[in-house]
Scaffold this motif. Structure first.
Motif, PDB file in Angstrom:
ATOM      1  N   ALA A   1      -2.279  -2.901   6.857  1.00 24.43           N
ATOM      2  CA  ALA A   1      -3.126  -4.130   6.916  1.00 24.43           C
ATOM      3  C   ALA A   1      -4.637  -3.624   7.312  1.00 24.43           C
ATOM      4  CB  ALA A   1      -2.614  -5.181   8.048  1.00 24.43           C
ATOM      5  N   VAL A   2      -5.284  -3.589   6.390  1.00 24.57           N
ATOM      6  CA  VAL A   2      -6.597  -2.946   6.551  1.00 24.57           C
ATOM      7  C   VAL A   2      -7.858  -4.070   6.146  1.00 24.57           C
ATOM      8  CG1 VAL A   2      -5.973  -0.535   6.372  1.00 24.57           C
ATOM      9  CG2 VAL A   2      -6.603  -1.792   4.164  1.00 24.57           C
ATOM     10  N   GLY A   3      -7.415  -5.135   5.970  1.00 24.55           N
ATOM     11  CA  GLY A   3      -8.477  -6.019   5.506  1.00 24.55           C
ATOM     12  C   GLY A   3      -8.708  -6.480   4.257  1.00 24.55           C
ATOM     13  N   SER A   4      -7.818  -5.788   3.304  1.00 26.16           N
ATOM     14  CA  SER A   4      -7.896  -5.881   1.846  1.00 26.16           C
ATOM     15  C   SER A   4      -6.980  -7.127   1.537  1.00 26.16           C
ATOM     16  CB  SER A   4      -7.104  -4.743   1.182  1.00 26.16           C
ATOM     17  OG  SER A   4      -5.893  -5.106   1.062  1.00 26.16           O
ATOM     18  N   GLN A   5      -7.467  -7.820   0.381  1.00 30.09           N
ATOM     19  CA  GLN A   5      -6.848  -9.003  -0.325  1.00 30.09           C
ATOM     20  C   GLN A   5      -5.296  -8.677  -0.530  1.00 30.09           C
ATOM     21  OE1 GLN A   5      -8.962  -9.943  -3.687  1.00 30.09           O
ATOM     22  NE2 GLN A   5      -9.145  -7.870  -4.509  1.00 30.09           N
ATOM     23  N   PHE A   6      -4.839  -7.385  -0.457  1.00 24.92           N
ATOM     24  CA  PHE A   6      -3.517  -7.154  -0.406  1.00 24.92           C
ATOM     25  C   PHE A   6      -2.672  -6.764   0.799  1.00 24.92           C
ATOM     26  CE2 PHE A   6      -5.803  -5.913  -4.183  1.00 24.92           C
ATOM     27  CZ  PHE A   6      -5.088  -6.680  -5.249  1.00 24.92           C
ATOM     28  N   ASP A   7      -3.359  -7.136   1.988  1.00 31.00           N
ATOM     29  CA  ASP A   7      -2.858  -6.973   3.311  1.00 31.00           C
ATOM     30  C   ASP A   7      -1.330  -8.028   3.229  1.00 31.00           C
ATOM     31  OD1 ASP A   7      -4.847  -5.467   3.933  1.00 31.00           O
ATOM     32  OD2 ASP A   7      -5.221  -6.791   5.788  1.00 31.00           O
ATOM     33  N   GLY A   8      -1.442  -9.159   2.487  1.00 27.21           N
ATOM     34  CA  GLY A   8      -0.242  -9.966   2.907  1.00 27.21           C
ATOM     35  C   GLY A   8      -0.344 -10.787   4.254  1.00 27.21           C
ATOM     36  N   THR A   9       0.410 -11.353   4.771  1.00 34.55           N
ATOM     37  CA  THR A   9       0.248 -12.190   6.197  1.00 34.55           C
ATOM     38  C   THR A   9       1.503 -11.754   6.777  1.00 34.55           C
ATOM     39  OG1 THR A   9       1.209 -13.893   5.068  1.00 34.55           O
ATOM     40  CG2 THR A   9      -1.066 -13.987   5.052  1.00 34.55           C
ATOM     41  N   ASP A  10       1.538 -11.873   8.136  1.00 36.85           N
ATOM     42  CA  ASP A  10       2.600 -11.427   9.193  1.00 36.85           C
ATOM     43  C   ASP A  10       3.704 -12.272   8.954  1.00 36.85           C
ATOM     44  OD1 ASP A  10       1.703 -13.696  10.586  1.00 36.85           O
ATOM     45  OD2 ASP A  10       1.072 -12.903  12.079  1.00 36.85           O
ATOM     46  N   ASP A  11       3.838 -13.341   8.081  1.00 39.59           N
ATOM     47  CA  ASP A  11       4.957 -13.994   8.162  1.00 39.59           C
ATOM     48  C   ASP A  11       5.767 -13.832   6.515  1.00 39.59           C
ATOM     49  OD1 ASP A  11       3.048 -15.159   6.303  1.00 39.59           O
ATOM     50  OD2 ASP A  11       3.878 -17.059   6.419  1.00 39.59           O
ATOM     51  N   LEU A  12       5.236 -12.803   5.815  1.00 35.05           N
ATOM     52  CA  LEU A  12       6.039 -12.119   4.573  1.00 35.05           C
ATOM     53  C   LEU A  12       6.783 -10.896   5.012  1.00 35.05           C
ATOM     54  CD1 LEU A  12       3.117 -12.658   1.902  1.00 35.05           C
ATOM     55  CD2 LEU A  12       4.970 -14.226   2.435  1.00 35.05           C
ATOM     56  N   ASN A  13       7.727 -10.508   4.305  1.00 38.22           N
ATOM     57  CA  ASN A  13       8.503  -9.350   4.397  1.00 38.22           C
ATOM     58  C   ASN A  13       7.586  -8.294   4.156  1.00 38.22           C
ATOM     59  OD1 ASN A  13      11.315  -8.231   4.432  1.00 38.22           O
ATOM     60  ND2 ASN A  13      10.287  -7.342   2.652  1.00 38.22           N
ATOM     61  N   GLY A  14       7.880  -7.212   4.909  1.00 37.05           N
ATOM     62  CA  GLY A  14       6.996  -5.799   4.702  1.00 37.05           C
ATOM     63  C   GLY A  14       5.603  -6.064   5.246  1.00 37.05           C
ATOM     64  N   TYR A  15       5.154  -6.983   6.014  1.00 40.27           N
ATOM     65  CA  TYR A  15       3.793  -7.062   6.443  1.00 40.27           C
ATOM     66  C   TYR A  15       3.500  -5.721   7.225  1.00 40.27           C
ATOM     67  CZ  TYR A  15      -0.303  -8.066   9.102  1.00 40.27           C
ATOM     68  OH  TYR A  15      -1.571  -8.123   9.405  1.00 40.27           O
ATOM     69  N   ASN A  16       2.332  -4.887   6.931  1.00 38.43           N
ATOM     70  CA  ASN A  16       1.606  -4.064   7.492  1.00 38.43           C
ATOM     71  C   ASN A  16       2.779  -2.693   7.666  1.00 38.43           C
ATOM     72  OD1 ASN A  16      -0.292  -2.318   8.652  1.00 38.43           O
ATOM     73  ND2 ASN A  16       0.152  -2.983  10.792  1.00 38.43           N
ATOM     74  N   SER A  17       3.500  -2.491   6.575  1.00 36.11           N
ATOM     75  CA  SER A  17       4.622  -1.600   6.558  1.00 36.11           C
ATOM     76  C   SER A  17       4.833  -0.716   5.544  1.00 36.11           C
ATOM     77  CB  SER A  17       6.153  -2.095   6.969  1.00 36.11           C
ATOM     78  OG  SER A  17       6.545  -2.850   5.761  1.00 36.11           O
ATOM     79  N   PRO A  18       3.621  -0.107   5.340  1.00 33.71           N
ATOM     80  CA  PRO A  18       3.558   0.884   3.882  1.00 33.71           C
ATOM     81  C   PRO A  18       4.428   2.124   3.904  1.00 33.71           C
ATOM     82  CG  PRO A  18       1.744   1.399   5.595  1.00 33.71           C
ATOM     83  CD  PRO A  18       2.420   0.174   6.187  1.00 33.71           C
ATOM     84  N   ALA A  19       4.367   2.710   2.813  1.00 27.95           N
ATOM     85  CA  ALA A  19       5.319   3.844   2.591  1.00 27.95           C
ATOM     86  C   ALA A  19       4.133   5.220   3.194  1.00 27.95           C
ATOM     87  CB  ALA A  19       5.671   4.391   1.317  1.00 27.95           C
ATOM     88  N   SER A  20       4.716   6.295   3.190  1.00 28.18           N
ATOM     89  CA  SER A  20       3.883   7.371   3.673  1.00 28.18           C
ATOM     90  C   SER A  20       4.396   8.799   3.057  1.00 28.18           C
ATOM     91  CB  SER A  20       3.849   7.428   5.144  1.00 28.18           C
ATOM     92  OG  SER A  20       5.146   7.848   5.843  1.00 28.18           O
TER      93      SER A  20
END
Length: 253
Positions: free
Chosen positions: A188-207
């Protein structure tokens, strides 16, 4: 003795069931090998553990028709050192970031694939589509990472690259993003691909963590942990999928 063996077997079954349930519950799209050593090219897989959410059954078994994977370009990425924001360039820690990833040609899951290049021509990711991961199957999409070299004078003992992934089940516009059509594993960095906190996987990227094998300078002590994250500017530029110059995802309307 038989009772002890039976008890151990029962405990193993229970423990295994708990572990399996835990793995299913956290079956995010991740890299099969999330940690590699400096100086080694590694053949890896993006593991798509499940599809999108079926609105009727709530099962995450909707077919994944495409996937997009983006590594930080290292140019305008954000960097933290031991959790503290830093304005140092990535080259202060890794001397040859360049193209961090290359797609391995493969049609086991998706029939079409293309590498994503930044404005400098470096490969920073890939997309793959047509066909897809179906039902309860697990999809493995192969790629190779570079042979990273730590900057000699750096105090970095590891560099973790945050990797943005979108698993697409239906082509929609950004306003139409929902769990039935897309699974976003993005920072969640402010891009249009952040999604929202009510969606599955929000702010949980791979690494992907690169561990230093060369010697740290003596003055570094135990060294520091560096994290590099793609910027909103990069994700807005590199996540969309185009074929022959025509953007096919996200839809424009």
């Amino acid at each position: 003795m038989k009772k002890i063996i039976a008890k151990n077997i029962t405990l193993s079954v229970i423990t295994g069931g708990i572990l399996m349930a835990s793995q299913i519950a956290t079956a995010h799209t991740r890299l099969q090998i999330p940690s590699i050593d400096e100086g080694t090219r590694v053949y890896n897989n993006e593991i798509i553990g499940h599809g999108c959410r079926n609105p009727d059954t709530q099962a995450v078994d909707v077919t994944t028709i495409a996937t997009v994977v983006v590594f930080p370009d290292g140019v305008d990425s954000s960097i933290t050192v031991d959790g503290v924001a830093s304005d140092q360039p990535l080259s202060d820690f890794i001397e040859n970031w360049g193209s961090p990833v290359r797609k391995v040609q493969n049609k086991d899951v998706f029939e079409m694939e293309k590498q994503i290049k930044d404005p400098l021509g470096n490969v920073v990711g890939y997309w793959a589509g047509i066909g897809g991961r179906q039902g309860s199957l697990i999809g493995a999409v192969p790629f190779r990472t570079s042979s990273f070299v730590f900057t000699e004078a750096s105090c970095a003992k590891s560099v973790k690259a945050i990797v943005a992934i979108a698993d697409i089940c239906k082509l929609t516009n950004i306003a139409g993003f929902n769990d039935a059509d897309i699974m976003l594993w993005t920072p969640a960095v402010g891009s249009q691909f952040d999604g929202t906190d009510d969606l599955n996987g929000y702010n949980s990227p791979a690494s992907l963590t690169i561990n230093r094998t060369s010697a740290l300078p003596e003055a570094c002590g135990e060294g520091v942990e560096v994290v590099v994250t793609p910027s909103a500017v990069q994700l807005n530029r590199d996540m969309p999928v185009s074929i022959n110059g025509n953007q096919i995802w996200p839809l424009s309307n």
